[in-house]
Design an enzyme around this catalytic site. Structure first.
Site, PDB file in Angstrom:
ATOM      1  N   ASP A  12     -21.850-103.424  48.090  1.00  0.00           N
ATOM      2  CA  ASP A  12     -21.943-104.679  47.337  1.00  0.00           C
ATOM      3  C   ASP A  12     -23.396-105.051  46.745  1.00  0.00           C
ATOM      4  O   ASP A  12     -24.403-105.198  47.702  1.00  0.00           O
ATOM      5  CB  ASP A  12     -21.749-106.031  48.068  1.00  0.00           C
ATOM      6  N   GLY A  64     -28.018-111.102  40.119  1.00  0.00           N
ATOM      7  CA  GLY A  64     -29.340-110.611  39.723  1.00  0.00           C
ATOM      8  C   GLY A  64     -29.180-110.138  38.192  1.00  0.00           C
ATOM      9  O   GLY A  64     -30.101-110.519  37.352  1.00  0.00           O
ATOM     10  N   LEU A  65     -27.841-109.842  37.902  1.00  0.00           N
ATOM     11  CA  LEU A  65     -27.613-109.528  36.362  1.00  0.00           C
ATOM     12  C   LEU A  65     -27.904-110.756  35.634  1.00  0.00           C
ATOM     13  O   LEU A  65     -27.478-111.806  35.652  1.00  0.00           O
ATOM     14  CB  LEU A  65     -26.077-109.209  36.286  1.00  0.00           C
ATOM     15  N   GLY A  66     -28.852-110.618  34.491  1.00  0.00           N
ATOM     16  CA  GLY A  66     -29.336-111.489  33.666  1.00  0.00           C
ATOM     17  C   GLY A  66     -28.645-112.087  32.746  1.00  0.00           C
ATOM     18  O   GLY A  66     -27.617-111.665  32.288  1.00  0.00           O
ATOM     19  N   TYR A 106     -31.245-115.749  27.602  1.00  0.00           N
ATOM     20  CA  TYR A 106     -31.306-117.255  27.105  1.00  0.00           C
ATOM     21  C   TYR A 106     -31.978-117.313  25.788  1.00  0.00           C
ATOM     22  O   TYR A 106     -31.514-118.009  24.777  1.00  0.00           O
ATOM     23  CB  TYR A 106     -31.783-118.058  28.002  1.00  0.00           C
ATOM     24  N   CYS A 144     -36.584-142.873  32.575  1.00  0.00           N
ATOM     25  CA  CYS A 144     -37.920-143.488  32.561  1.00  0.00           C
ATOM     26  C   CYS A 144     -38.955-142.427  33.140  1.00  0.00           C
ATOM     27  O   CYS A 144     -39.953-142.836  33.671  1.00  0.00           O
ATOM     28  CB  CYS A 144     -38.012-144.694  33.238  1.00  0.00           C
TER      29      CYS A 144
HETATM   30  C1  LIG Z   1     -27.194-116.814  44.103  1.00  0.00           C
HETATM   31  C2  LIG Z   1     -26.553-115.425  44.699  1.00  0.00           C
HETATM   32  C3  LIG Z   1     -25.660-114.406  43.702  1.00  0.00           C
HETATM   33  C4  LIG Z   1     -25.628-114.846  42.376  1.00  0.00           C
HETATM   34  O1  LIG Z   1     -26.564-114.462  41.636  1.00  0.00           O
HETATM   35  P1  LIG Z   1     -26.522-114.399  40.316  1.00  0.00           P
HETATM   36  O2  LIG Z   1     -27.876-113.578  39.902  1.00  0.00           O
HETATM   37  O3  LIG Z   1     -26.337-115.778  39.671  1.00  0.00           O
HETATM   38  O4  LIG Z   1     -25.649-113.274  39.583  1.00  0.00           O
HETATM   39  C5  LIG Z   1     -25.264-113.416  44.548  1.00  0.00           C
HETATM   40  N1  LIG Z   1     -25.366-113.347  45.699  1.00  0.00           N
HETATM   41  C6  LIG Z   1     -26.054-113.909  46.579  1.00  0.00           C
HETATM   42  C7  LIG Z   1     -26.103-113.406  48.112  1.00  0.00           C
HETATM   43  C8  LIG Z   1     -26.642-114.967  46.107  1.00  0.00           C
HETATM   44  O5  LIG Z   1     -27.463-115.822  46.940  1.00  0.00           O
END
Ligand SMILES: *Cc1c(COP(=O)(O)O)cnc(C)c1O
EC number: 4.1.1.19
Length: 639
Positions: free
Chosen positions: A287, A291-293, A296, A504
């Site tokens: 797993d 982190g996949l960005g 933006y 405000c």
């Molecule tokens: C927040 C988190 C994610 C989600 O990460 P993304 O960057 O939004 O894909 C996945 N795994 C864990 C353990 C997290 O804390």
């Protein structure tokens, strides 16, 4: 602006100005009529006209701001994630599959999670829960064979619930974040008579960089060191439970901009995976976390609001590195799991809001024509600067004007400059600045020193939204979101603007924008015509923004609508009304009944004193009562 310049402008120019091609990922484009279009399946012939939709919702009595969720985009993101991994697996001849588990912390709204489950089912995707409430939600919502991965710190109740779910047929894998959690799993598994599937989160030496780098590395809050994992595996082996250790997990942080970081983490984790496998762990899943960005700002760089790789490149790297390491060690290829949340959810929702008014900064009311002789010298100096301004002396004139204005202000503070002379001085100063800005526009670019003028002279567009409720990451971590009007896109935008919200709080503003692949401090917008709606959309707010949003000034949840294209026509699938005043007051322990009683008493008192008559007393209370049931945002409807 001349009429000729107006006709020269096209929707293509607008698309280029707002950099749509860079960040839209083919989901967004502009119609020939100059409105913002959304193609949930990236097929322009199946599109939703956002302006038309907002007008329809308005007719149904739904006020802005409205969060629009495009179910089709969620479906497309899930499909794309599956397709990219399928392509990589195919190409490399990888001997196992891929499953995405959606971490619901990214967007826990029931409608969103339901969509993810409904569309992810066909690919074998699942969900991830990081807390007890999240676990309770997903245990009830998922199907039997849908993986549920449990991260986050856990207590007895959390683990008991996870194993109960397993016993009733759910596929649950609790991930050990600290050593004591394994004790809990073993205890409750025995209690319930189930053979648990156990995951362990490893602390990698590889750290991410950027915002969430503390999520990885030795000092990370979460996970076990390799030494700890080995000791726990020995414990499991002694009990004849080595086969229960099925999943190895790591997570290096969110929005990783640079693919190199992800590559090294995947490599390191793969090595650990094969070694643990050879030591008797029943590992079947690797797993790779989140982190996949999301790009933006569309710059395709490793900066904080962007990323220097694509989903396909990410999938290729995961598959390739895991495969290479496993093949070298003759270990079977694991089922690959990723916990991609942001990349699934970010694009699918947008906030639409209306502009309520504009403060023109330093707008010159009337060009000074001539100064009375009697005015002080520094005011006359400003006048001279003003009339001498031309393309060859902008910097010099700017410096002189600053000195003269300072002198004027000193005189004013000392009581030597009357108010009308101060006004004349300020008008001249701003006239000079506007003049410089205009010359700059015709030259293409101003000298470095003068670039702040666009910002200084920008208008503040006040929009009907709360930054803290709807785009908290803009405030908290300076995250960029694409922002653009949803109509008038065939017209040339002529105003440099920043956005102000209706809280405000002076922090309630947006002054970072995307333009030409660069961060800019102003956004080009159209002139706001009084009495005419002017509506803006903030895009890509589907990940993290809703739940991190707060009730600053008691502005509550916005309305949310779910839309899709069904058989070529736009269908509103559900409308979730936003908070009413009464609801947000309830969050801070004001009971509507009690408030009305108190108001009733005050009105009674006023009646006794003869300040109100009976009719006025009744009208006051009923107006108050009605207001409690209304939306918390500003309304342009007549009361
Ligand atoms: C927040 C988190 C994610 C989600 O990460 P993304 O960057 O939004 O894909 C996945 N795994 C864990 C353990 C997290 O804390």
């Amino acid at each position: 602006m001349s009429d000729a310049a107006k006709t020269e402008w096209s929707v293509e120019d607008t698309a280029a100005l707002y950099d749509i091609a860079r960040w839209s990922d083919d989901y967004f484009h502009i119609s020939d009529a100059g409105t913002l279009m959304v193609s949930p399946g990236r097929d322009p012939s199946n599109s939703i006209d956002v302006k038309e939709l907002v007008d329809r919702l308005d007719q149904r009595g739904l006020d802005l701001p409205i969060l629009i969720r495009f179910n089709g985009i969620l479906a497309d993101r899930l499909k794309r994630m599956n397709d990219c991994f399928a392509a990589a697996i195919n190409e490399h001849g990888y001997q196992n599959g891929y499953r995405c588990v959606f971490p619901i912390k990214v967007n826990q709204q029931r409608d969103v999670v339901q969509q993810v489950i409904a569309h992810g089912r066909q690919y074998g995707f699942g969900v991830e829960a990081g807390s007890k409430p999240e676990l309770l939600a997903v245990v009830a919502m998922t199907d039997p064979d849908m993986p549920i991965i449990c991260n986050g710190f856990k207590d007895d109740e959390f683990i008991h619930m996870a194993l109960l779910a397993q016993r009733m047929g759910r596929t649950v894998i609790p991930v050990v974040e600290k050593v004591s959690e394994l004790d809990l799993i073993l205890k409750h598994a025995e209690l319930l008579g189930v053979r648990p599937s156990i995951g362990m989160r490893v602390k990698l030496a590889t750290r991410g960089t950027g915002r969430w780098q503390a999520s990885g590395g030795y000092r990370s809050k979460f996970g076990l060191t390799v030494a700890e994992i080995m000791a726990q595996l020995d414990r499991l082996n002694e009990r004849g439970m080595g086969d229960c250790f099925q999943l190895l997990h790591f997570h290096v942080g969110s929005q990783i901009g640079n693919i190199r970081q992800l590559k090294s983490a995947i490599l390191e984790a793969s090595r650990i995976y094969v070694d643990l496998h050879r030591r008797g762990a029943g590992l079947q899943y690797l797993d790779v976390g989140g982190g996949l960005g999301v790009d933006y700002d569309g710059s395709q760089t490793d900066t904080e609001s962007s990323m220097n790789y694509t989903v396909q490149e990410y999938a290729n790297d995961v598959v390739y590195h895991v495969q290479t390491v496993c093949d070298e060690a003759s270990v079977p290829h694991p089922t690959l799991v990723s916990e991609s949340g942001r990349s699934i959810a970010a694009q699918h929702s947008m906030l639409v809001m209306d502009v309520l008014g504009v403060t023109a900064q330093g707008k010159v009311q009337s060009e000074p024509i001539e100064l009375p002789e009697s005015y002080e010298q520094p005011v006359h100096d400003l006048w001279m600067s003003h009339i001498s301004l031309n393309a060859s002396n902008i910097q010099e004139v700017f410096h002189d004007a600053q000195v003269s204005l300072d002198l004027c202000m000193n005189l004013f503070s000392g009581g030597y400059l009357p108010l009308e002379q101060r006004v004349a001085a300020e008008n001249l100063y701003f006239a000079i600045c506007h003049g410089i800005q205009e010359i700059g526009a015709s030259l293409g670019e101003l000298p470095e020193e003068l670039r702040h003028l666009d910002r200084m002279l920008s208008d503040i567009y006040f929009a009907n939204f709360s930054l803290f409720q709807s785009m908290p990451d803009s405030w908290a971590i300076d995250q960029l979101f694409p922002i653009m009007p949803i109509h008038r896109l065939g017209e040339r935008p002529t105003r440099h603007a920043v956005l102000g919200d209706i809280t405000c709080d002076s922090d309630g503003k947006v002054d970072g924008f995307i333009c030409g692949g660069k961060r800019r401090r102003t956004l080009m917008l159209h002139e706001h015509r009084t009495g005419e709606p002017y509506q803006l959309a903030v895009m890509m707010v589907g990940a993290y923004q809703e739940i991190l949003g707060d009730l600053h000034n008691l502005f509550g949840d916005t309305h949310a609508v779910h839309v899709d294209v069904v058989d070529g026509s736009v269908k509103v699938q559900s409308i979730v009304k936003g908070d009413t005043v009464q609801e947000v007051l309830g969050y801070v322990q004001y009971e509507a009944r009690e408030l009305i009683d108190k108001l009733q008493e005050a009105v009674e008192d006023a009646l006794q004193r003869g300040v109100l008559n009976n009719e006025q007393a009744g009208a006051t209370v009923s107006f108050y009562e009605k207001s409690l049931g209304h939306y918390t945002y500003l309304s342009t409807r007549k009361v």
